[in-house]
Design an enzyme around this catalytic site. Sequence first.
Site, PDB file in Angstrom:
ATOM      1  N   GLY A 235       0.723  -1.263  -0.081  1.00 52.86           N
ATOM      2  CA  GLY A 235      -0.069   0.085   0.034  1.00 52.86           C
ATOM      3  C   GLY A 235       0.836   1.354   0.082  1.00 52.86           C
ATOM      4  N   SER A 236       0.411   2.288   0.580  1.00 56.79           N
ATOM      5  CA  SER A 236       1.098   3.520   0.471  1.00 56.79           C
ATOM      6  C   SER A 236       2.345   3.632   1.419  1.00 56.79           C
ATOM      7  CB  SER A 236       0.306   4.892   0.717  1.00 56.79           C
ATOM      8  OG  SER A 236      -0.470   4.637   2.038  1.00 56.79           O
ATOM      9  N   GLU A 257       5.703  -3.486   0.800  1.00 58.90           N
ATOM     10  CA  GLU A 257       5.717  -3.118  -0.574  1.00 58.90           C
ATOM     11  C   GLU A 257       5.056  -1.722  -0.626  1.00 58.90           C
ATOM     12  OE1 GLU A 257       5.170  -2.678  -4.101  1.00 58.90           O
ATOM     13  OE2 GLU A 257       3.885  -4.564  -4.164  1.00 58.90           O
ATOM     14  N   CYS A 291       1.874  -0.104  -8.756  1.00 61.88           N
ATOM     15  CA  CYS A 291       2.763   0.619  -7.697  1.00 61.88           C
ATOM     16  C   CYS A 291       3.991   0.555  -8.780  1.00 61.88           C
ATOM     17  CB  CYS A 291       3.142  -0.466  -6.540  1.00 61.88           C
ATOM     18  SG  CYS A 291       3.429  -2.168  -6.817  1.00 61.88           S
TER      19      CYS A 291
HETATM   20  C1  UN1 Z   1       1.484  -3.730  -7.609  1.00 70.64           C
HETATM   21  O1  UN1 Z   1       1.292  -2.742  -8.268  1.00 70.64           O
HETATM   22  O2  UN1 Z   1       1.301  -3.921  -6.257  1.00 70.64           O
HETATM   23  O3  UN1 Z   1       5.231  -5.586 -11.947  1.00 70.64           O
HETATM   24  C2  UN1 Z   1       2.298  -5.073  -8.239  1.00 70.64           C
HETATM   25  C3  UN1 Z   1       4.177  -5.540 -12.091  1.00 70.64           C
HETATM   26  C4  UN1 Z   1       3.056  -6.530 -11.684  1.00 70.64           C
HETATM   27  C5  UN1 Z   1       2.824  -6.332  -9.801  1.00 70.64           C
HETATM   28  C6  UN1 Z   1       2.414  -5.083  -9.600  1.00 70.64           C
HETATM   29  N1  UN1 Z   1       3.514  -7.766 -11.640  1.00 70.64           N
HETATM   30  O4  UN1 Z   1       3.472  -4.427 -12.617  1.00 70.64           O
END
Ligand code: UN1
Length: 502
Positions: A235-236, A257, A291
């Site tokens: 998350g954030s 993460e 992310c």
């Molecule tokens: C996420 O956005 O939390 O590499 C994970 C990626 C994906 C996973 C993203 N396999 O964009």
Amino acid sequence: MNMAEETAQLLARLGVAKAAYTSGDLAVTSPLTGEEIATVPTDSPADTTAAIKNAKTAFSTWRSVPAPRRGELVRLFGEELRAAKQDLGRLLSIEVGKIPSEGEGEVQEMIDICDFAVGISRQLYGLTIATERPGHRMMEQWHPLGPVGVISAFNFPVAVWSWNTALALVCGDPVIWKPSEKAPLTALGCMAIMARALEKFGDAPEGLLNLVIGAGDIGAALVESPDVALISATGSTRMGKIVGPKVAERFGRVILELGGNNAGIVAPSADLDMTLRAVAFGAMGTAGQRCTTLRRLFVHSSIYDKLVPGLKKAYQSVSVGNPLTGEALVGPLIDKQAFDQMQDALANAKEAGGKVTGGERVDEGHADAYYARPALVEMPKHEGIVRQETFAPILYVIKYDNLEDAVRWHNEVGAGLSSCIFTLDMQEAELFLSAAGSDCGIANVNIATSGAEIGGAFGGEKETGGGRESGSDAWKGYMRRATNTINYSKELPLAQGVSFDI
Ligand code: UN1
């Protein structure tokens, strides 16, 4: 058939009991139209404590099941996921607005991690270590850690849970999952799919897999419990700043993460056609809500006018809309708050001299659905809003003249998740990948920042939190290491030559 009816049909087909999505206090809306599609009962902190207790009991037996047998459960789960791929993918599109290929792609990511984890279940290797003492042997063993609390976000509502769960299960750990309140339906779908795998498996302990749905108080119950050995939270950075210290206070383990303000560098030798296509997916894919989304682009001044007009054209022409009723490549933002944050960031960028292409709301005829044309913003400097992550499809573009500046700007942000360089010059590529180059957990050459495969360790440095999930040796995060020294001699030599004769 309206969307609520389709949702009910999908959930029923996935095997979710009707009461779990019709008789609750949490209203679930689809970002595609803003309409309510289900209501889900929520759990209390007391329910969470009960789930933790069940997980703890399950741990006492699951930890002693041989790891390859634990892998069999994950193999069965992968099989069930294959059978449910279309339905779960479609539900992902309805619940969080993903285009169909990305919805199914997320389920594929789950299947891939299952395959990976099954292999790992026979490879939980420890080292044999040379000992300085005669007649001794030294080795290490990896043992199960304990219950794992998984807190996941709306944007990869099921894949991130599966990365954690597939590894946790083969490593001998039960899981308690708190999904995003914006995505409880796909979580219910996953648990129903897992229930079929558990049934085929036969003798897994009760309480091995738990789902708790609700708000922050549920997350707090997980984070604060000394019985949850590991908290894996996505998350954030703001959320991570709360979770990290709380878990540290009780000496628990975390895998964080968090945010990403991912950047790319386009060097003079880059293949511009390939770069354009890579940037388009990296920055606009998933409506900028990964992310790993590409958010900053440093373009060498010698090719700026060759690349940026083409990019602008792509931003003006990319199809934005409901991906289930048309062919749109860019679906909706998750909610109004996300749209407002995007508009605030764009206003801020304009004030700082940014030239904005796109960014406006796209009317799909639903007052409560928020579609936005992705925005490309040419910025005069690497300052202010550019250095902050906005979870929306905004790409800031900045000209550079020498690579040292670009690499410095690249690293001059709080987050350190993903990064890339587009170049055919191996000196530049290697510099970018070197210790003096990108400071991120992921650094790529000639592909963009998003769309990582599960085989590599996934995560990043600095304000991204430092955790690693998914491939490589990320499994070690879900186990505890014991170093064992065995004396098979008749003597008692002490290490470091110490004598202690009594
Ligand atoms: C996420 O956005 O939390 O590499 C994970 C990626 C994906 C996973 C993203 N396999 O964009």
